[in-house]
Every structure is written in structure tokens, then in C-alpha cells.
Design a protein around this motif. Sequence first.
Motif, mmCIF file in Angstrom:
data_model
loop_
_atom_site.group_PDB
_atom_site.id
_atom_site.type_symbol
_atom_site.label_atom_id
_atom_site.label_comp_id
_atom_site.label_asym_id
_atom_site.label_seq_id
_atom_site.Cartn_x
_atom_site.Cartn_y
_atom_site.Cartn_z
ATOM 1 N N UNK A 56 -46.012 -16.805 26.279
ATOM 2 C CA UNK A 56 -44.942 -17.053 25.306
ATOM 3 C C UNK A 56 -45.438 -16.775 23.892
ATOM 4 N N UNK A 57 -46.645 -17.233 23.585
ATOM 5 C CA UNK A 57 -47.207 -17.035 22.250
ATOM 6 C C UNK A 57 -47.405 -15.556 21.948
ATOM 7 N N UNK A 58 -47.999 -14.828 22.883
ATOM 8 C CA UNK A 58 -48.226 -13.391 22.685
ATOM 9 C C UNK A 58 -46.892 -12.656 22.559
ATOM 10 N N UNK A 59 -45.920 -13.028 23.368
ATOM 11 C CA UNK A 59 -44.606 -12.395 23.282
ATOM 12 C C UNK A 59 -43.942 -12.629 21.932
ATOM 13 N N UNK A 60 -43.971 -13.859 21.462
ATOM 14 C CA UNK A 60 -43.354 -14.188 20.182
ATOM 15 C C UNK A 60 -44.057 -13.487 19.027
ATOM 16 N N UNK A 61 -45.377 -13.523 19.021
ATOM 17 C CA UNK A 61 -46.131 -12.870 17.947
ATOM 18 C C UNK A 61 -45.872 -11.362 17.948
ATOM 19 N N UNK A 62 -45.861 -10.753 19.127
ATOM 20 C CA UNK A 62 -45.594 -9.317 19.233
ATOM 21 C C UNK A 62 -44.213 -8.985 18.686
ATOM 22 N N UNK A 63 -43.204 -9.740 19.093
ATOM 23 C CA UNK A 63 -41.834 -9.511 18.655
ATOM 24 C C UNK A 63 -41.709 -9.617 17.140
ATOM 25 N N UNK A 64 -42.248 -10.697 16.569
ATOM 26 C CA UNK A 64 -42.155 -10.893 15.130
ATOM 27 C C UNK A 64 -42.931 -9.834 14.359
ATOM 28 N N UNK A 65 -44.089 -9.463 14.867
ATOM 29 C CA UNK A 65 -44.903 -8.437 14.209
ATOM 30 C C UNK A 65 -44.166 -7.098 14.163
ATOM 31 N N UNK A 66 -43.549 -6.706 15.262
ATOM 32 C CA UNK A 66 -42.825 -5.431 15.297
ATOM 33 C C UNK A 66 -41.595 -5.493 14.394
ATOM 34 N N UNK A 67 -40.875 -6.607 14.381
ATOM 35 C CA UNK A 67 -39.740 -6.742 13.465
ATOM 36 C C UNK A 67 -40.197 -6.584 12.019
#
Length: 86
Positions: A56-67
Motif C-alpha cells: 500500500x505504501x509503495x503504491x501510494x508513493x508511486x501514484x503521488x510521485x507520478x502525479x
Amino acid sequence: GWLHFEGRALLRRLSGIVLATLAMAGAILGLERALAAALDLQGSAVARASALILLVTVGLVTYLLILQILGVARVRELVSMVRDRL
């Protein structure tokens, strides 16, 4: 707000959201496969819970970073909006 409903700008933002979603999914799937290969997640509830938290943490960080990289949203603004609601 971070999402404006104006023709091309909307299309650009939606495209960025789709790309961020795909990147997040790829990161989660890749990490899940790596964790499954490296660890025995079948027996331990603690190991499964830890793996879930990591995914969950990696997914959230990845999503926010790409945005952020694509200019779709500013992470600070999103965090501020969430804090304002709490």
C-alpha cells in the motif's frame, strides 16, 4: 482545486491520472511478485500484514510521485486537502 474541467487541460490531467494509475499498478504487482518469491507469506499473519502495508505504501508513493512529476497535482496540496478534512 487540483482538477479543472477545461477541454485540453482536462484531457491532459486525466491522461496523467491514468499513467499514474498504471505506474502504481506496475509497482504493486512487481513488488508483490518479488515478495512472494523471497518470503513465505502463506503461514504468518504478521508477514502478510507487513507485506500489505509495504504494498500500500509503495503504491501510494508511486501514484503521488507520478502525479507530481506529470504536473497533474501537487503532493503538498493533496496532503493539505486531506488534513483539512480530518
